[in-house]
Design a protein around this motif. Structure first.
Motif, PDB file in Angstrom:
ATOM      1  N   GLU A   1       0.863  -1.176   0.000  1.00 24.03           N
ATOM      2  CA  GLU A   1       0.000   0.000   0.000  1.00 24.03           C
ATOM      3  C   GLU A   1       0.895   1.220   0.000  1.00 24.03           C
ATOM      4  O   GLU A   1       1.753   1.363   0.870  1.00 24.03           O
ATOM      5  N   MET A   2       0.716   2.088  -1.007  1.00 28.07           N
ATOM      6  CA  MET A   2       1.566   3.263  -1.144  1.00 28.07           C
ATOM      7  C   MET A   2       0.713   4.496  -1.413  1.00 28.07           C
ATOM      8  O   MET A   2      -0.279   4.418  -2.143  1.00 28.07           O
ATOM      9  N   THR A   3       1.134   5.607  -0.836  1.00 26.78           N
ATOM     10  CA  THR A   3       0.501   6.890  -1.109  1.00 26.78           C
ATOM     11  C   THR A   3       1.502   7.757  -1.854  1.00 26.78           C
ATOM     12  O   THR A   3       2.645   7.899  -1.425  1.00 26.78           O
ATOM     13  N   PHE A   4       1.061   8.308  -2.974  1.00 28.61           N
ATOM     14  CA  PHE A   4       1.885   9.222  -3.754  1.00 28.61           C
ATOM     15  C   PHE A   4       1.359  10.633  -3.543  1.00 28.61           C
ATOM     16  O   PHE A   4       0.204  10.912  -3.821  1.00 28.61           O
ATOM     17  N   ARG A   5       2.221  11.495  -3.031  1.00 23.09           N
ATOM     18  CA  ARG A   5       1.886  12.908  -2.827  1.00 23.09           C
ATOM     19  C   ARG A   5       2.456  13.659  -4.025  1.00 23.09           C
ATOM     20  O   ARG A   5       3.666  13.844  -4.126  1.00 23.09           O
ATOM     21  N   LEU A   6       1.561  14.064  -4.918  1.00 23.52           N
ATOM     22  CA  LEU A   6       1.969  14.632  -6.192  1.00 23.52           C
ATOM     23  C   LEU A   6       1.779  16.147  -6.220  1.00 23.52           C
ATOM     24  O   LEU A   6       0.714  16.645  -5.829  1.00 23.52           O
ATOM     25  N   PRO A   7       2.795  16.884  -6.674  1.00 22.25           N
ATOM     26  CA  PRO A   7       2.650  18.340  -6.792  1.00 22.25           C
ATOM     27  C   PRO A   7       1.625  18.676  -7.871  1.00 22.25           C
ATOM     28  O   PRO A   7       1.585  18.032  -8.916  1.00 22.25           O
ATOM     29  N   VAL A   8       0.799  19.679  -7.598  1.00 24.86           N
ATOM     30  CA  VAL A   8      -0.261  20.081  -8.512  1.00 24.86           C
ATOM     31  C   VAL A   8      -0.110  21.561  -8.823  1.00 24.86           C
ATOM     32  O   VAL A   8      -0.042  22.385  -7.907  1.00 24.86           O
ATOM     33  N   ASN A   9      -0.045  21.882 -10.106  1.00 27.62           N
ATOM     34  CA  ASN A   9      -0.069  23.283 -10.525  1.00 27.62           C
ATOM     35  C   ASN A   9      -1.517  23.708 -10.642  1.00 27.62           C
ATOM     36  O   ASN A   9      -2.289  23.081 -11.364  1.00 27.62           O
ATOM     37  N   THR A  10      -1.889  24.751  -9.936  1.00 25.14           N
ATOM     38  CA  THR A  10      -3.233  25.287 -10.053  1.00 25.14           C
ATOM     39  C   THR A  10      -3.211  26.394 -11.087  1.00 25.14           C
ATOM     40  O   THR A  10      -2.148  26.871 -11.488  1.00 25.14           O
ATOM     41  N   LEU A  11      -4.364  26.824 -11.516  1.00 25.60           N
ATOM     42  CA  LEU A  11      -4.450  27.889 -12.505  1.00 25.60           C
ATOM     43  C   LEU A  11      -3.715  29.132 -12.030  1.00 25.60           C
ATOM     44  O   LEU A  11      -3.038  29.801 -12.799  1.00 25.60           O
ATOM     45  N   GLU A  12      -3.799  29.417 -10.729  1.00 23.47           N
ATOM     46  CA  GLU A  12      -3.129  30.588 -10.188  1.00 23.47           C
ATOM     47  C   GLU A  12      -1.612  30.505 -10.353  1.00 23.47           C
ATOM     48  O   GLU A  12      -0.931  31.511 -10.470  1.00 23.47           O
ATOM     49  N   ASP A  13      -1.050  29.285 -10.349  1.00 23.23           N
ATOM     50  CA  ASP A  13       0.392  29.116 -10.518  1.00 23.23           C
ATOM     51  C   ASP A  13       0.865  29.566 -11.890  1.00 23.23           C
ATOM     52  O   ASP A  13       2.032  29.860 -12.090  1.00 23.23           O
ATOM     53  N   ASP A  14      -0.055  29.587 -12.869  1.00 23.32           N
ATOM     54  CA  ASP A  14       0.307  29.946 -14.231  1.00 23.32           C
ATOM     55  C   ASP A  14       0.179  31.439 -14.509  1.00 23.32           C
ATOM     56  O   ASP A  14       0.478  31.889 -15.606  1.00 23.32           O
ATOM     57  N   TRP A  15      -0.270  32.217 -13.563  1.00 25.59           N
ATOM     58  CA  TRP A  15      -0.462  33.652 -13.760  1.00 25.59           C
ATOM     59  C   TRP A  15       0.737  34.421 -13.233  1.00 25.59           C
ATOM     60  O   TRP A  15       1.321  34.087 -12.221  1.00 25.59           O
ATOM     61  N   LEU A  16       1.073  35.472 -13.901  1.00 28.42           N
ATOM     62  CA  LEU A  16       2.110  36.383 -13.444  1.00 28.42           C
ATOM     63  C   LEU A  16       1.477  37.758 -13.360  1.00 28.42           C
ATOM     64  O   LEU A  16       1.019  38.312 -14.364  1.00 28.42           O
ATOM     65  N   LEU A  17       1.387  38.298 -12.152  1.00 33.19           N
ATOM     66  CA  LEU A  17       0.804  39.616 -11.966  1.00 33.19           C
ATOM     67  C   LEU A  17       1.919  40.640 -11.873  1.00 33.19           C
ATOM     68  O   LEU A  17       2.905  40.445 -11.171  1.00 33.19           O
ATOM     69  N   CYS A  18       1.755  41.741 -12.599  1.00 35.61           N
ATOM     70  CA  CYS A  18       2.760  42.796 -12.513  1.00 35.61           C
ATOM     71  C   CYS A  18       2.091  44.126 -12.791  1.00 35.61           C
ATOM     72  O   CYS A  18       1.023  44.192 -13.376  1.00 35.61           O
ATOM     73  N   GLY A  19       2.763  45.183 -12.393  1.00 32.19           N
ATOM     74  CA  GLY A  19       2.208  46.511 -12.565  1.00 32.19           C
ATOM     75  C   GLY A  19       2.863  47.284 -13.692  1.00 32.19           C
ATOM     76  O   GLY A  19       2.533  48.428 -13.914  1.00 32.19           O
ATOM     77  N   THR A  20       3.770  46.675 -14.395  1.00 30.10           N
ATOM     78  CA  THR A  20       4.431  47.367 -15.510  1.00 30.10           C
ATOM     79  C   THR A  20       3.926  46.829 -16.830  1.00 30.10           C
ATOM     80  O   THR A  20       3.427  45.719 -16.917  1.00 30.10           O
ATOM     81  N   THR A  21       4.041  47.643 -17.835  1.00 32.62           N
ATOM     82  CA  THR A  21       3.631  47.204 -19.165  1.00 32.62           C
ATOM     83  C   THR A  21       4.830  47.307 -20.084  1.00 32.62           C
ATOM     84  O   THR A  21       5.446  48.374 -20.141  1.00 32.62           O
ATOM     85  N   PRO A  22       5.221  46.359 -20.827  1.00 38.36           N
ATOM     86  CA  PRO A  22       4.740  44.985 -20.755  1.00 38.36           C
ATOM     87  C   PRO A  22       5.315  44.254 -19.530  1.00 38.36           C
ATOM     88  O   PRO A  22       6.324  44.690 -18.986  1.00 38.36           O
ATOM     89  N   CYS A  23       4.667  43.175 -19.155  1.00 43.61           N
ATOM     90  CA  CYS A  23       5.159  42.373 -18.026  1.00 43.61           C
ATOM     91  C   CYS A  23       6.479  41.722 -18.397  1.00 43.61           C
ATOM     92  O   CYS A  23       6.644  41.256 -19.526  1.00 43.61           O
ATOM     93  N   PRO A  24       7.415  41.656 -17.459  1.00 42.88           N
ATOM     94  CA  PRO A  24       8.662  40.955 -17.748  1.00 42.88           C
ATOM     95  C   PRO A  24       8.405  39.455 -17.890  1.00 42.88           C
ATOM     96  O   PRO A  24       7.513  38.912 -17.267  1.00 42.88           O
ATOM     97  N   ARG A  25       9.186  38.829 -18.722  1.00 43.53           N
ATOM     98  CA  ARG A  25       9.048  37.376 -18.916  1.00 43.53           C
ATOM     99  C   ARG A  25       9.722  36.641 -17.789  1.00 43.53           C
ATOM    100  O   ARG A  25      10.712  37.091 -17.263  1.00 43.53           O
TER     101      ARG A  25
END
Length: 125
Positions: A100-124
């Motif tokens: 019996e094994m439990t795998f604890r897997l990292p999950v990327n949520t939608l929020e993980d894919d967003w980059l918030l910034c106050g400058t235009t254009p946003c830095p990469r």
């Protein structure tokens, strides 16, 4: 279900599914549980890959629920469980007692894919 002579079943998405899976658990000698590493929530949709010690493919499928049970012949195997492109591998030996094994897997949520910034254009990133 069966693949290359390996019987397997997956489920447990809701309470009824969880109870059904637990009721048949004794029929299988390898029992996996997949959960979100950060929150501990049950996690369906993980890939499960089993190969013999020699590298011969034995099973390659996607779990539909957080519980995945299989019946393997006694022997040594390499087990890989992955989610969102990240795999965790373990060498296992199937013998008399069930594993019996439990795998604890990292999950990327939608929020993980967003980059918030106050400058235009946003830095990469």
């Amino acid at each position: 279900m069966e693949q290359h002579g390996v019987s397997y079943v997956s489920g447990g998405d809701d309470e009824a599914g969880m109870q059904s899976m637990l009721a048949i658990a004794a029929r299988f000698n390898v029992r996996l549980t997949m959960v979100d590493a950060e929150r501990g929530n049950p996690l369906g949709g993980a890939t499960v890959v089993v190969a013999s010690q020699e590298g011969r493919p034995v099973l390659h499928t996607t779990a539909i629920g957080p519980l995945f049970y299989m019946r393997l012949k006694p022997g040594a195997y390499r087990l890989a469980v992955g989610y969102q492109g990240r795999d965790q591998m373990r060498d296992i030996i199937v013998a008399g007692e069930p594993l019996e094994m439990t795998f604890r897997l990292p999950v990327n949520t939608l929020e993980d894919d967003w980059l918030l910034c106050g400058t235009t254009p946003c830095p990469r990133r």
